[in-house]
Design an enzyme around this catalytic site. Sequence first.
Site, mmCIF file in Angstrom:
data_model
loop_
_atom_site.group_PDB
_atom_site.id
_atom_site.type_symbol
_atom_site.label_atom_id
_atom_site.label_comp_id
_atom_site.label_asym_id
_atom_site.label_seq_id
_atom_site.Cartn_x
_atom_site.Cartn_y
_atom_site.Cartn_z
ATOM 1 N N LYS A 199 0.843 -1.195 0.000
ATOM 2 C CA LYS A 199 0.000 0.000 0.000
ATOM 3 C C LYS A 199 0.877 1.244 0.000
ATOM 4 C CE LYS A 199 -2.449 1.723 3.600
ATOM 5 N NZ LYS A 199 -2.529 3.196 3.639
ATOM 6 N N ASP A 245 -3.386 4.305 -2.041
ATOM 7 C CA ASP A 245 -4.369 4.774 -1.043
ATOM 8 C C ASP A 245 -4.313 6.297 -0.933
ATOM 9 O OD1 ASP A 245 -6.203 4.847 1.018
ATOM 10 O OD2 ASP A 245 -4.750 4.329 2.564
ATOM 11 N N LYS A 304 -7.211 8.128 -1.194
ATOM 12 C CA LYS A 304 -8.550 8.531 -0.705
ATOM 13 C C LYS A 304 -9.081 9.725 -1.480
ATOM 14 C CE LYS A 304 -7.926 6.647 3.961
ATOM 15 N NZ LYS A 304 -6.499 6.223 3.906
ATOM 16 N N ASP A 320 -13.554 14.378 -4.683
ATOM 17 C CA ASP A 320 -13.630 15.607 -5.477
ATOM 18 C C ASP A 320 -14.869 15.493 -6.354
ATOM 19 O OD1 ASP A 320 -12.838 18.004 -6.921
ATOM 20 O OD2 ASP A 320 -10.776 17.559 -6.311
ATOM 21 N N PRO A 322 -17.115 14.500 -9.571
ATOM 22 C CA PRO A 322 -16.994 13.238 -10.326
ATOM 23 C C PRO A 322 -16.002 13.287 -11.478
ATOM 24 C CG PRO A 322 -19.294 13.648 -9.775
ATOM 25 C CD PRO A 322 -18.539 14.873 -9.326
ATOM 26 N N THR A 380 -13.317 15.097 -11.911
ATOM 27 C CA THR A 380 -11.923 15.140 -11.437
ATOM 28 C C THR A 380 -11.502 13.773 -10.901
ATOM 29 O OG1 THR A 380 -12.171 17.474 -10.941
ATOM 30 C CG2 THR A 380 -10.375 16.329 -9.828
ATOM 31 N N THR A 392 -11.517 6.197 10.814
ATOM 32 C CA THR A 392 -11.546 5.649 12.181
ATOM 33 C C THR A 392 -11.118 6.687 13.219
ATOM 34 O OG1 THR A 392 -9.441 4.668 11.597
ATOM 35 C CG2 THR A 392 -11.316 3.193 11.689
ATOM 36 N N ARG A 402 -3.496 -6.024 14.694
ATOM 37 C CA ARG A 402 -2.446 -6.099 15.714
ATOM 38 C C ARG A 402 -2.424 -7.492 16.338
ATOM 39 N NH1 ARG A 402 -1.377 -2.174 13.507
ATOM 40 N NH2 ARG A 402 -0.706 -0.144 14.296
ATOM 41 N N GLN A 460 -4.046 2.924 16.870
ATOM 42 C CA GLN A 460 -5.226 2.155 16.455
ATOM 43 C C GLN A 460 -6.034 1.805 17.702
ATOM 44 O OE1 GLN A 460 -6.136 1.871 13.475
ATOM 45 N NE2 GLN A 460 -4.401 1.587 12.082
ATOM 46 N N ARG A 501 2.824 -0.665 10.749
ATOM 47 C CA ARG A 501 3.909 -0.699 11.733
ATOM 48 C C ARG A 501 4.300 -2.090 12.230
ATOM 49 N NH1 ARG A 501 1.047 4.308 14.545
ATOM 50 N NH2 ARG A 501 -0.633 3.244 13.418
HETATM 51 O O1 C5P Z 1 0.741 0.969 11.082
HETATM 52 P P1 C5P Z 1 -0.647 0.483 10.925
HETATM 53 O O2 C5P Z 1 -0.787 -1.008 10.814
HETATM 54 O O3 C5P Z 1 -1.605 1.087 11.941
HETATM 55 O O4 C5P Z 1 -1.064 1.072 9.489
HETATM 56 C C1 C5P Z 1 -2.373 1.017 9.006
HETATM 57 C C2 C5P Z 1 -2.432 1.630 7.640
HETATM 58 O O5 C5P Z 1 -3.813 1.672 7.251
HETATM 59 C C3 C5P Z 1 -1.924 3.066 7.560
HETATM 60 O O6 C5P Z 1 -1.365 3.226 6.253
HETATM 61 C C4 C5P Z 1 -3.176 3.908 7.692
HETATM 62 O O7 C5P Z 1 -3.107 5.116 6.992
HETATM 63 C C5 C5P Z 1 -4.228 3.010 7.049
HETATM 64 N N1 C5P Z 1 -5.590 3.223 7.520
HETATM 65 C C6 C5P Z 1 -5.974 3.105 8.845
HETATM 66 N N2 C5P Z 1 -7.266 3.326 9.229
HETATM 67 C C7 C5P Z 1 -8.174 3.672 8.316
HETATM 68 C C8 C5P Z 1 -7.810 3.777 6.975
HETATM 69 C C9 C5P Z 1 -6.493 3.548 6.602
HETATM 70 O O8 C5P Z 1 -5.155 2.783 9.687
HETATM 71 N N3 C5P Z 1 -9.420 3.859 8.694
#
Ligand code: C5P
Length: 237
Positions: free
Chosen positions: A35, A62, A64, A67, A69, A71, A126, A187, A196, A217
């Site tokens: 990603k 990613d 996101k 804008d 439609p 564009t 989130t 996790r 998170q 991470r």
């Molecule tokens: O490091 P970690 O596992 O938390 O990374 C999660 C990835 O998913 C990051 O690139 C973050 O931007 C993305 N993401 C997220 N929550 C969302 C949408 C995307 O953590 N709701």
Amino acid sequence: MAPMRNPILAALDVATAEHALTLVQALSPVVGGFKIGKELFISAGPDIVHRIRAQGASVFLDLKLHDIPNTVARAVAAAVRLDVQMLTVHSSGGTAMMQAAEESARAAAQKAGCPPPLVLGVTVLTSLDNRSLAEIGFTADVSRQVERLASLAAQSGLRGLVCSPLEITALRQILPASIQLVTPGIRGSSDTSDDQKRTLNARQAIEAGASWLVIGRPIYAAPDPRAAAEQILASLA
Ligand code: C5P
């Protein structure tokens, strides 16, 4: 029986092409794709997509998009020309925007002679809670707003959505089974949760109905990223 495809998408949340490519080289054999988010794309440019695709790995762009439609449709067509396999748009951009994104993905892919990328709808970030939704004028609570935007995305023709691990079960009940769910917030029991707040481990997320797992991470910040990815993959066997 055909082997299960590898559902792990390693998030390359790093600042430089060199760091990203080192990770790609180490991780390619043990993950299903990579990603690229805003930090890497803005600092390394579209060339990073070419360099990762040149190694034969799949790319999830990613950015996101949100804008008008026309564009978004043009940005999606540009992403197809970059040869990405997945990309994101904000579902709150509305039906016309999502339809334009999906139609553009299909038309541009046909022109390029490749399969259309999976256009994923992002529902509610989130980082937003009920209070922050109310502040921007949304009266529904987070879970209702997620369900509303997820249904709208499916009705608009999108074939996938990004959702948090704890939304998978509810969304699987209201969405067509063909919709692919992509889930960050993964996790293990020994990982720190970082920022998170709502997490599941990889196996739990797949059992709940996730199609793909975005993991950042716990892989890229591990002392040995490849060993970390192998361990997560083994937990799914
Ligand atoms: O490091 P970690 O596992 O938390 O990374 C999660 C990835 O998913 C990051 O690139 C973050 O931007 C993305 N993401 C997220 N929550 C969302 C949408 C995307 O953590 N709701």
